[in-house]
Design a protein around this motif. Structure first.
Motif, PDB file in Angstrom:
ATOM      1  N   GLY A 140       0.800  -1.211   0.000  1.00  0.00           N
ATOM      2  CA  GLY A 140       0.000   0.000   0.000  1.00  0.00           C
ATOM      3  C   GLY A 140       0.837   1.268   0.000  1.00  0.00           C
ATOM      4  N   SER A 141       2.163   1.118   0.191  1.00  0.00           N
ATOM      5  CA  SER A 141       3.038   2.293   0.148  1.00  0.00           C
ATOM      6  C   SER A 141       3.029   2.870  -1.257  1.00  0.00           C
ATOM      7  N   ARG A 142       3.097   4.206  -1.325  1.00  0.00           N
ATOM      8  CA  ARG A 142       3.121   4.892  -2.622  1.00  0.00           C
ATOM      9  C   ARG A 142       4.540   5.371  -2.883  1.00  0.00           C
ATOM     10  N   ILE A 143       5.008   5.164  -4.122  1.00  0.00           N
ATOM     11  CA  ILE A 143       6.358   5.577  -4.493  1.00  0.00           C
ATOM     12  C   ILE A 143       6.342   6.313  -5.823  1.00  0.00           C
ATOM     13  N   LYS A 144       7.451   6.998  -6.099  1.00  0.00           N
ATOM     14  CA  LYS A 144       7.662   7.613  -7.403  1.00  0.00           C
ATOM     15  C   LYS A 144       9.002   7.092  -7.920  1.00  0.00           C
ATOM     16  N   HIS A 145       8.947   6.294  -8.984  1.00  0.00           N
ATOM     17  CA  HIS A 145      10.133   5.680  -9.584  1.00  0.00           C
ATOM     18  C   HIS A 145      10.618   6.567 -10.726  1.00  0.00           C
ATOM     19  N   PRO A 146      11.938   6.769 -10.875  1.00  0.00           N
ATOM     20  CA  PRO A 146      12.430   7.668 -11.927  1.00  0.00           C
ATOM     21  C   PRO A 146      12.064   7.226 -13.349  1.00  0.00           C
ATOM     22  N   GLU A 147      11.906   5.935 -13.574  1.00  0.00           N
ATOM     23  CA  GLU A 147      11.582   5.437 -14.919  1.00  0.00           C
ATOM     24  C   GLU A 147      10.091   5.163 -15.091  1.00  0.00           C
ATOM     25  N   PHE A 148       9.449   4.569 -14.073  1.00  0.00           N
ATOM     26  CA  PHE A 148       8.074   4.099 -14.208  1.00  0.00           C
ATOM     27  C   PHE A 148       7.025   5.078 -13.688  1.00  0.00           C
TER      28      PHE A 148
ATOM     29  N   LYS B 187       1.180   4.215 -15.166  1.00  0.00           N
ATOM     30  CA  LYS B 187       1.374   4.171 -16.613  1.00  0.00           C
ATOM     31  C   LYS B 187       1.861   2.827 -17.124  1.00  0.00           C
ATOM     32  N   ASN B 188       2.564   2.055 -16.301  1.00  0.00           N
ATOM     33  CA  ASN B 188       3.242   0.853 -16.793  1.00  0.00           C
ATOM     34  C   ASN B 188       2.685  -0.455 -16.259  1.00  0.00           C
ATOM     35  N   GLY B 189       1.682  -0.384 -15.385  1.00  0.00           N
ATOM     36  CA  GLY B 189       1.144  -1.615 -14.828  1.00  0.00           C
ATOM     37  C   GLY B 189       2.105  -2.217 -13.823  1.00  0.00           C
ATOM     38  N   LEU B 190       2.056  -3.529 -13.649  1.00  0.00           N
ATOM     39  CA  LEU B 190       2.839  -4.224 -12.633  1.00  0.00           C
ATOM     40  C   LEU B 190       4.294  -4.383 -13.067  1.00  0.00           C
ATOM     41  N   GLU B 191       5.198  -3.957 -12.196  1.00  0.00           N
ATOM     42  CA  GLU B 191       6.640  -4.120 -12.410  1.00  0.00           C
ATOM     43  C   GLU B 191       7.241  -4.651 -11.118  1.00  0.00           C
ATOM     44  N   THR B 192       8.311  -5.424 -11.240  1.00  0.00           N
ATOM     45  CA  THR B 192       9.063  -5.906 -10.098  1.00  0.00           C
ATOM     46  C   THR B 192      10.358  -5.117 -10.031  1.00  0.00           C
ATOM     47  N   ILE B 193      10.631  -4.496  -8.877  1.00  0.00           N
ATOM     48  CA  ILE B 193      11.856  -3.717  -8.724  1.00  0.00           C
ATOM     49  C   ILE B 193      12.617  -4.208  -7.500  1.00  0.00           C
ATOM     50  N   ASP B 194      13.951  -4.131  -7.535  1.00  0.00           N
ATOM     51  CA  ASP B 194      14.779  -4.540  -6.406  1.00  0.00           C
ATOM     52  C   ASP B 194      14.502  -3.663  -5.199  1.00  0.00           C
ATOM     53  N   LEU B 195      14.658  -4.239  -4.007  1.00  0.00           N
ATOM     54  CA  LEU B 195      14.430  -3.479  -2.783  1.00  0.00           C
ATOM     55  C   LEU B 195      15.341  -2.261  -2.687  1.00  0.00           C
ATOM     56  N   ASN B 196      16.558  -2.360  -3.242  1.00  0.00           N
ATOM     57  CA  ASN B 196      17.521  -1.262  -3.133  1.00  0.00           C
ATOM     58  C   ASN B 196      17.476  -0.305  -4.324  1.00  0.00           C
ATOM     59  N   THR B 197      16.428  -0.400  -5.151  1.00  0.00           N
ATOM     60  CA  THR B 197      16.264   0.507  -6.285  1.00  0.00           C
ATOM     61  C   THR B 197      16.067   1.933  -5.772  1.00  0.00           C
ATOM     62  N   ASP B 198      16.585   2.904  -6.527  1.00  0.00           N
ATOM     63  CA  ASP B 198      16.449   4.309  -6.158  1.00  0.00           C
ATOM     64  C   ASP B 198      15.069   4.814  -6.584  1.00  0.00           C
ATOM     65  N   PHE B 199      14.259   5.230  -5.612  1.00  0.00           N
ATOM     66  CA  PHE B 199      12.951   5.813  -5.871  1.00  0.00           C
ATOM     67  C   PHE B 199      12.579   6.698  -4.693  1.00  0.00           C
ATOM     68  N   GLU B 200      11.601   7.576  -4.943  1.00  0.00           N
ATOM     69  CA  GLU B 200      11.124   8.479  -3.894  1.00  0.00           C
ATOM     70  C   GLU B 200       9.923   7.839  -3.202  1.00  0.00           C
ATOM     71  N   VAL B 201       9.916   7.859  -1.879  1.00  0.00           N
ATOM     72  CA  VAL B 201       8.781   7.355  -1.113  1.00  0.00           C
ATOM     73  C   VAL B 201       7.794   8.511  -0.924  1.00  0.00           C
ATOM     74  N   ILE B 202       6.599   8.358  -1.473  1.00  0.00           N
ATOM     75  CA  ILE B 202       5.558   9.383  -1.331  1.00  0.00           C
ATOM     76  C   ILE B 202       4.814   9.172  -0.011  1.00  0.00           C
ATOM     77  N   GLU B 203       4.459   7.914   0.262  1.00  0.00           N
ATOM     78  CA  GLU B 203       3.774   7.580   1.515  1.00  0.00           C
ATOM     79  C   GLU B 203       4.176   6.163   1.903  1.00  0.00           C
ATOM     80  N   ALA B 204       4.804   6.027   3.056  1.00  0.00           N
ATOM     81  CA  ALA B 204       5.257   4.714   3.523  1.00  0.00           C
ATOM     82  C   ALA B 204       4.200   4.088   4.417  1.00  0.00           C
ATOM     83  N   ILE B 205       3.956   2.818   4.190  1.00  0.00           N
ATOM     84  CA  ILE B 205       3.081   2.031   5.049  1.00  0.00           C
ATOM     85  C   ILE B 205       3.986   1.038   5.773  1.00  0.00           C
TER      86      ILE B 205
END
Length: 174
Positions: free
Chosen positions: A7-15, A34-52
């Motif tokens: 349920g956490s919301r994120i902003k990924h630089p690519e997706f 925009k891209n549907g379901l993607e699997t990303i590594d836990l250590n991928t660089d992304f912005e956390v918008i809302e953490a659950i």
């Protein structure tokens, strides 16, 4: 490193914007607007918008699904999420003019697909507005609905891009 819960919301630089729908020992499963379901590594660089912070096991799939639907409706101008077929992900659309002195135009297919989905969603909204209009009589609604059906028919060529058949343009609604 903070482990995000479902349920956490994120902003990924690519997706772009997405919601965590599953967590494994190595990956987040994220459904992106925009891209549907993607699997990303836990250590991928992304912005956390809302953490659950909830434990993964404490949230039911139904609760996640309802949260995802609510978030996507709130943060997207699309009325539904339609993933692109896997074979087209990362591809490009190349427009080649007949005149060889002119250069080709390359468009990321994901961008083109997003535009097609936006057109489809806006046609659906227009169809709903026609059908619920108090200012149109029944014959006018029928006439406009026939035009809308023809528009869907003209767009069936793009069905090859959709991952799910349920997202296809259909010219004859039965």
């Amino acid at each position: 490193m903070q482990l995000l819960g479902i349920g956490s919301r994120i902003k990924h630089p690519e997706f772009g914007n997405g919601v965590v729908t599953n967590v494994t020992s190595k990956h987040y499963w994220v459904t992106f607007i925009k891209n549907g379901l993607e699997t990303i590594d836990l250590n991928t660089d992304f912005e956390v918008i809302e953490a659950i912070d909830d434990e993964v096991d404490t949230v039911s799939f139904s609760e996640v699904e309802q949260s995802l639907i609510s978030i996507l409706r709130k943060w997207s101008d699309a009325s539904s999420v339609s993933p692109i077929a896997d074979k087209w992900k990362g591809g490009k659309l190349i427009l080649t003019p007949e005149n060889s002195n002119l250069s080709n135009k390359e468009i990321p297919i994901d961008t083109f697909f997003h535009k097609i989905v936006m057109v489809r969603d806006r046609i659906r909204v227009m169809e709903q507005k026609v059908n619920s209009s108090k200012n149109l009589d029944d014959q006018e609604k029928i006439d406009l609905q026939q035009y809308i059906t023809r528009i869907y028919g003209s767009l069936t060529t793009f069905n090859v891009l959709f991952k799910n058949q349920s997202d296809h343009f259909v010219s004859d609604k039965k």
